[in-house]
Design a protein around this motif. Sequence first.
Motif, PDB file in Angstrom:
ATOM      1  N   ALA A 245     -19.653  26.427 -56.049  1.00  0.00           N
ATOM      2  CA  ALA A 245     -18.625  26.373 -55.192  1.00  0.00           C
ATOM      3  C   ALA A 245     -17.608  27.366 -55.563  1.00  0.00           C
ATOM      4  O   ALA A 245     -16.680  28.139 -54.827  1.00  0.00           O
ATOM      5  CB  ALA A 245     -17.855  25.004 -55.284  1.00  0.00           C
ATOM      6  N   VAL A 246     -17.303  27.949 -56.728  1.00  0.00           N
ATOM      7  CA  VAL A 246     -16.321  28.864 -57.360  1.00  0.00           C
ATOM      8  C   VAL A 246     -17.066  29.597 -58.184  1.00  0.00           C
ATOM      9  O   VAL A 246     -17.793  29.028 -59.342  1.00  0.00           O
ATOM     10  CB  VAL A 246     -15.158  28.101 -57.907  1.00  0.00           C
ATOM     11  CG1 VAL A 246     -14.333  29.180 -58.580  1.00  0.00           C
ATOM     12  CG2 VAL A 246     -14.371  27.220 -57.008  1.00  0.00           C
ATOM     13  N   LYS A 247     -16.827  30.766 -58.191  1.00  0.00           N
ATOM     14  CA  LYS A 247     -17.643  31.817 -59.173  1.00  0.00           C
ATOM     15  C   LYS A 247     -16.757  32.660 -60.107  1.00  0.00           C
ATOM     16  O   LYS A 247     -16.214  33.775 -59.370  1.00  0.00           O
ATOM     17  CB  LYS A 247     -18.668  32.839 -58.436  1.00  0.00           C
ATOM     18  CG  LYS A 247     -19.307  31.807 -57.397  1.00  0.00           C
ATOM     19  CD  LYS A 247     -20.100  32.646 -56.299  1.00  0.00           C
ATOM     20  CE  LYS A 247     -21.036  31.842 -55.195  1.00  0.00           C
ATOM     21  NZ  LYS A 247     -21.377  32.377 -54.336  1.00  0.00           N
ATOM     22  N   SER A 248     -16.530  32.432 -61.336  1.00  0.00           N
ATOM     23  CA  SER A 248     -15.770  33.417 -61.925  1.00  0.00           C
ATOM     24  C   SER A 248     -14.373  33.867 -61.539  1.00  0.00           C
ATOM     25  O   SER A 248     -14.032  34.994 -61.220  1.00  0.00           O
ATOM     26  CB  SER A 248     -16.518  34.501 -62.456  1.00  0.00           C
ATOM     27  OG  SER A 248     -17.691  34.064 -62.911  1.00  0.00           O
ATOM     28  N   VAL A 249     -13.628  32.839 -61.262  1.00  0.00           N
ATOM     29  CA  VAL A 249     -12.457  33.227 -60.532  1.00  0.00           C
ATOM     30  C   VAL A 249     -11.214  33.160 -61.754  1.00  0.00           C
ATOM     31  O   VAL A 249     -11.334  32.532 -62.616  1.00  0.00           O
ATOM     32  CB  VAL A 249     -11.858  31.912 -59.544  1.00  0.00           C
ATOM     33  CG1 VAL A 249     -10.396  31.885 -59.256  1.00  0.00           C
ATOM     34  CG2 VAL A 249     -12.568  32.303 -58.219  1.00  0.00           C
ATOM     35  N   SER A 250     -10.452  34.250 -61.757  1.00  0.00           N
ATOM     36  CA  SER A 250      -9.511  34.422 -62.478  1.00  0.00           C
ATOM     37  C   SER A 250      -7.840  34.808 -61.943  1.00  0.00           C
ATOM     38  O   SER A 250      -8.066  35.705 -60.861  1.00  0.00           O
ATOM     39  CB  SER A 250      -9.523  35.756 -63.435  1.00  0.00           C
ATOM     40  OG  SER A 250     -10.682  35.174 -64.253  1.00  0.00           O
TER      41      SER A 250
ATOM     42  N   CYS B  35      -3.850  35.773 -53.307  1.00  0.00           N
ATOM     43  CA  CYS B  35      -5.522  35.892 -53.833  1.00  0.00           C
ATOM     44  C   CYS B  35      -6.222  35.502 -52.798  1.00  0.00           C
ATOM     45  O   CYS B  35      -6.049  34.343 -52.210  1.00  0.00           O
ATOM     46  CB  CYS B  35      -5.608  35.024 -54.985  1.00  0.00           C
ATOM     47  SG  CYS B  35      -4.821  35.280 -56.545  1.00  0.00           S
ATOM     48  N   VAL B  36      -6.947  36.345 -51.977  1.00  0.00           N
ATOM     49  CA  VAL B  36      -7.742  36.058 -51.189  1.00  0.00           C
ATOM     50  C   VAL B  36      -9.319  35.763 -51.524  1.00  0.00           C
ATOM     51  O   VAL B  36      -9.899  36.315 -52.137  1.00  0.00           O
ATOM     52  CB  VAL B  36      -7.975  37.281 -50.111  1.00  0.00           C
ATOM     53  CG1 VAL B  36      -8.778  37.066 -48.873  1.00  0.00           C
ATOM     54  CG2 VAL B  36      -6.768  37.911 -49.570  1.00  0.00           C
ATOM     55  N   MET B  37      -9.663  34.390 -50.837  1.00  0.00           N
ATOM     56  CA  MET B  37     -10.963  33.790 -51.300  1.00  0.00           C
ATOM     57  C   MET B  37     -11.848  33.837 -50.281  1.00  0.00           C
ATOM     58  O   MET B  37     -11.581  33.604 -49.279  1.00  0.00           O
ATOM     59  CB  MET B  37     -10.785  32.640 -51.961  1.00  0.00           C
ATOM     60  CG  MET B  37     -10.067  32.422 -53.323  1.00  0.00           C
ATOM     61  SD  MET B  37     -10.371  30.708 -54.019  1.00  0.00           S
ATOM     62  CE  MET B  37     -11.909  30.805 -54.610  1.00  0.00           C
ATOM     63  N   THR B  38     -13.257  34.030 -50.608  1.00  0.00           N
ATOM     64  CA  THR B  38     -14.106  33.635 -49.591  1.00  0.00           C
ATOM     65  C   THR B  38     -15.667  33.677 -50.504  1.00  0.00           C
ATOM     66  O   THR B  38     -15.707  34.162 -51.584  1.00  0.00           O
ATOM     67  CB  THR B  38     -14.478  34.862 -48.455  1.00  0.00           C
ATOM     68  OG1 THR B  38     -15.594  34.648 -47.836  1.00  0.00           O
ATOM     69  CG2 THR B  38     -15.093  36.272 -49.450  1.00  0.00           C
ATOM     70  N   ASN B  39     -16.236  32.638 -50.143  1.00  0.00           N
ATOM     71  CA  ASN B  39     -17.700  32.215 -50.632  1.00  0.00           C
ATOM     72  C   ASN B  39     -17.348  31.965 -52.252  1.00  0.00           C
ATOM     73  O   ASN B  39     -18.274  32.503 -53.141  1.00  0.00           O
ATOM     74  CB  ASN B  39     -18.605  33.421 -50.509  1.00  0.00           C
ATOM     75  CG  ASN B  39     -19.035  33.522 -49.160  1.00  0.00           C
ATOM     76  OD1 ASN B  39     -18.983  32.495 -48.422  1.00  0.00           O
ATOM     77  ND2 ASN B  39     -19.261  34.755 -48.463  1.00  0.00           N
ATOM     78  N   GLY B  40     -16.462  31.449 -52.743  1.00  0.00           N
ATOM     79  CA  GLY B  40     -16.098  31.068 -54.061  1.00  0.00           C
ATOM     80  C   GLY B  40     -15.477  32.056 -55.039  1.00  0.00           C
ATOM     81  O   GLY B  40     -15.382  32.043 -56.080  1.00  0.00           O
ATOM     82  N   GLU B  41     -15.166  33.237 -54.323  1.00  0.00           N
ATOM     83  CA  GLU B  41     -14.710  34.536 -55.147  1.00  0.00           C
ATOM     84  C   GLU B  41     -13.509  34.995 -54.628  1.00  0.00           C
ATOM     85  O   GLU B  41     -13.171  34.843 -53.480  1.00  0.00           O
ATOM     86  CB  GLU B  41     -15.724  35.588 -55.170  1.00  0.00           C
ATOM     87  CG  GLU B  41     -17.293  35.351 -55.636  1.00  0.00           C
ATOM     88  CD  GLU B  41     -18.176  36.225 -55.536  1.00  0.00           C
ATOM     89  OE1 GLU B  41     -18.425  36.867 -56.545  1.00  0.00           O
ATOM     90  OE2 GLU B  41     -18.399  36.764 -54.381  1.00  0.00           O
ATOM     91  N   ILE B  42     -12.647  35.314 -55.344  1.00  0.00           N
ATOM     92  CA  ILE B  42     -11.556  36.177 -54.979  1.00  0.00           C
ATOM     93  C   ILE B  42     -11.871  37.828 -54.854  1.00  0.00           C
ATOM     94  O   ILE B  42     -12.410  38.421 -55.639  1.00  0.00           O
ATOM     95  CB  ILE B  42     -10.389  36.104 -56.191  1.00  0.00           C
ATOM     96  CG1 ILE B  42      -9.904  34.654 -56.217  1.00  0.00           C
ATOM     97  CG2 ILE B  42      -9.166  37.080 -55.759  1.00  0.00           C
ATOM     98  CD1 ILE B  42      -8.810  34.670 -57.384  1.00  0.00           C
ATOM     99  N   VAL B  43     -11.677  38.286 -53.913  1.00  0.00           N
ATOM    100  CA  VAL B  43     -11.902  39.444 -53.050  1.00  0.00           C
ATOM    101  C   VAL B  43     -11.050  40.440 -53.202  1.00  0.00           C
ATOM    102  O   VAL B  43     -11.205  41.705 -53.007  1.00  0.00           O
ATOM    103  CB  VAL B  43     -13.016  39.386 -51.777  1.00  0.00           C
ATOM    104  CG1 VAL B  43     -13.984  38.344 -51.908  1.00  0.00           C
ATOM    105  CG2 VAL B  43     -11.878  39.012 -50.747  1.00  0.00           C
TER     106      VAL B  43
END
Length: 542
Positions: free
Chosen positions: A24-29, A228-236
Motif C-alpha cells: 500500500a505504501v512504498k518507501s515514503v519519506s 507531497c503528491v502521492m499515487t500508487n503508494g509513492e510520493i512522486v
Amino acid sequence: MTEPLLSVRDLSVDFTQGGSVTHAVKSVSFDIDPRETVALVGESGSGKSVSALSVLKLLQYPAASHPSGQIMFGGRDLLAASDDELRAVRGNDISMIFQEPMTSLNPLHTIEKQVGEVLRLHQGMGESAQRARTLELLNQVGIREPEKRLGAYPHQLSGGQRQRVMIAMALANTPRLLIADEPTTALDVTVQAQILELLDDLKRQQDMSMLFITHDLGIVRRIADRVCVMTNGEIVETGPTEAIFGDPQHAYTRHLLAAEPKGRPPRANPEAPIVMEGDEIKVWFPIKKGFMRKTVDHVKAVDGIDVTVRAGQTLGVVGESGSGKTTLGLALSRLISSDGDIRFAGEAIDARSFRQMRPLRKDLQIVFQDPFGSLSPRMSIAEIVAEGLAIHEPDLDADQRDERVVAALDEVGLDPETRFRYPHEFSGGQRQRIAIARAMVLKPKFLMLDEPTSALDMSVQAQVVDLLRDLQKKHNLAYLFISHDLKVVRALANHVIVMRGGRIVEQGPADTIFDAPETDYTRALMAAAFDIKTSAAGVVSQ
C-alpha cells in the motif's frame, strides 16, 4: 536548520490477506517542521490515509505490517514505541480528525459526553470545567447555539455538524501535531472556509503543525505550506505549495491540477413539461420536553418552499449543512411526511401514503451521498442493480433482467463482466456509478441526486458530472441536484435555489446566481467556493 517535529523515513506498509500481500505504501519519506502544514495529496487508494494512520499505529495489525520505516517524533521512533508510550502521545501530542464522523462518534453517547470524555481522560477536568470547555470548543468550530447541542446524539446532527464535533474533540488538548484526514469532505463551502481559517489561526496561536490529507486541491492551496503528491503508494513530487501549483513537474501532478468539473448544462427550454412541482412545502420536526413529552417548539427544516423541475433540466439546491436541502428532496420524493402541494408529472402525490407511492417509485429514483453505505455488502452488483426490476417489472424473466443490468452498467461506463463482484471490490467512483446504474435501470423520469460527488476525488467528480450530463441529454431526465460543491452545481444546473435555515434566500437561473448574486449569503457561498478574496466566514457566522 530547525529540527523537524515529525520525520518519516523510508516508510512502507503491506497488507496481508489470505496468501496475498498488497504493497500500500512504498518507501515514503517526508518531514513536518514546527508550525508547518504539509498536505498529502492524491486520489483514493494512493496511500495518503494509510501513511497518516501509520504515524500513530492505528492500522489493523497484524494484517498491516511495516517492512521498512522510521517515524521520529520528540526524539523517539513511534513505530517502535510500546502501547503505553503511544497512548501518552495519542490525543495529547498528536491528535487526529477522521474522514467519516458517523463511524467515529459513539451513537449511544451525547455530544457533551463525548467531548467531555477527551477532557476528563487527558486533563482530569471536572464536570463544570468540561461543560464550559466543551461549549467553547463547539462555538469555535462554528456550531450555532451549542447549548442546545450538548444533549444531542450524533444521528440528530447533520453531516457537517458531526464533523465539527470531531474537530472540536481533536483540538481539545491543544496538540503539537494535528493529523487531518479529509476533515472538510462533508462540509459546505462556507463552513470549510471557517474551519480552514480556524485551523490556521489555531496553528499560529498554539505553535501547532498539521498533516493535512485531502483530494481537494483548492483546500491545499489555501492552507498548506508544502505539498507531497502521492499515487500508487509513492510520493512522486514534493515542494512548496506555490511551486507545485505554479510549475508542476510530474505528469500525475499535472493530471490532478487539470481535473475538475467543466462545461455547462444544455440550454434550458422554458416550455419543457414540468416533472416535479412543490408549493409551500413545509417539514417541521417537533421539539418535545418534560415527562409528558409535550411539544414546546419545532425545528423548521423546510419552511414554505416552492420548487419546479422540468424535463431535461437540473434544479440545483445549495446551502450550508443543516439548511434543509436533503429534507426538501426527501419531502418531494415522499420519503418523509410534509405539508404543502406536491405534483409529479401533473399528478398530486402529497396525500399518497408510502404504500400508494410504490407504483411511482420506478419513475422517481434517488442516488444517495455515500455509495458504500447505500449498497448492500451482501449482494453482488448484478443483484443490486436488478433488485428494482424484480419489484417493478416482475414479468421479466432472469435472462431479460440480466440483459437490462448489462445495458445499465454499460451505460454508466462499467464493465458488465464485473457484475458478479461485490461493492467492496470497487473504488468510490465505481460504486457511485453502480448506484446510478441501479436508478437508471428502471428508466426513471426524475432523479434526486443527494451530494453524489462529495466523497469522490476531483478527477472522478468530473467523470461522474460528464456521465450525469450525458444521461440527462439521452433520456430527457429531470434532476434535483443537492450539493454544497458549487463547482459541480455550476457544471450541471440550469436553475439554482440557495437555502438557509429551511428557507430560500435567493433563486434564479444558474448564470445569474453564480455571476451576479444579490444577497450577502449567496456572495459568501461564491467567495468560499471559488476562492474570491472576501470574507465568507464573517457573513455566515452572523
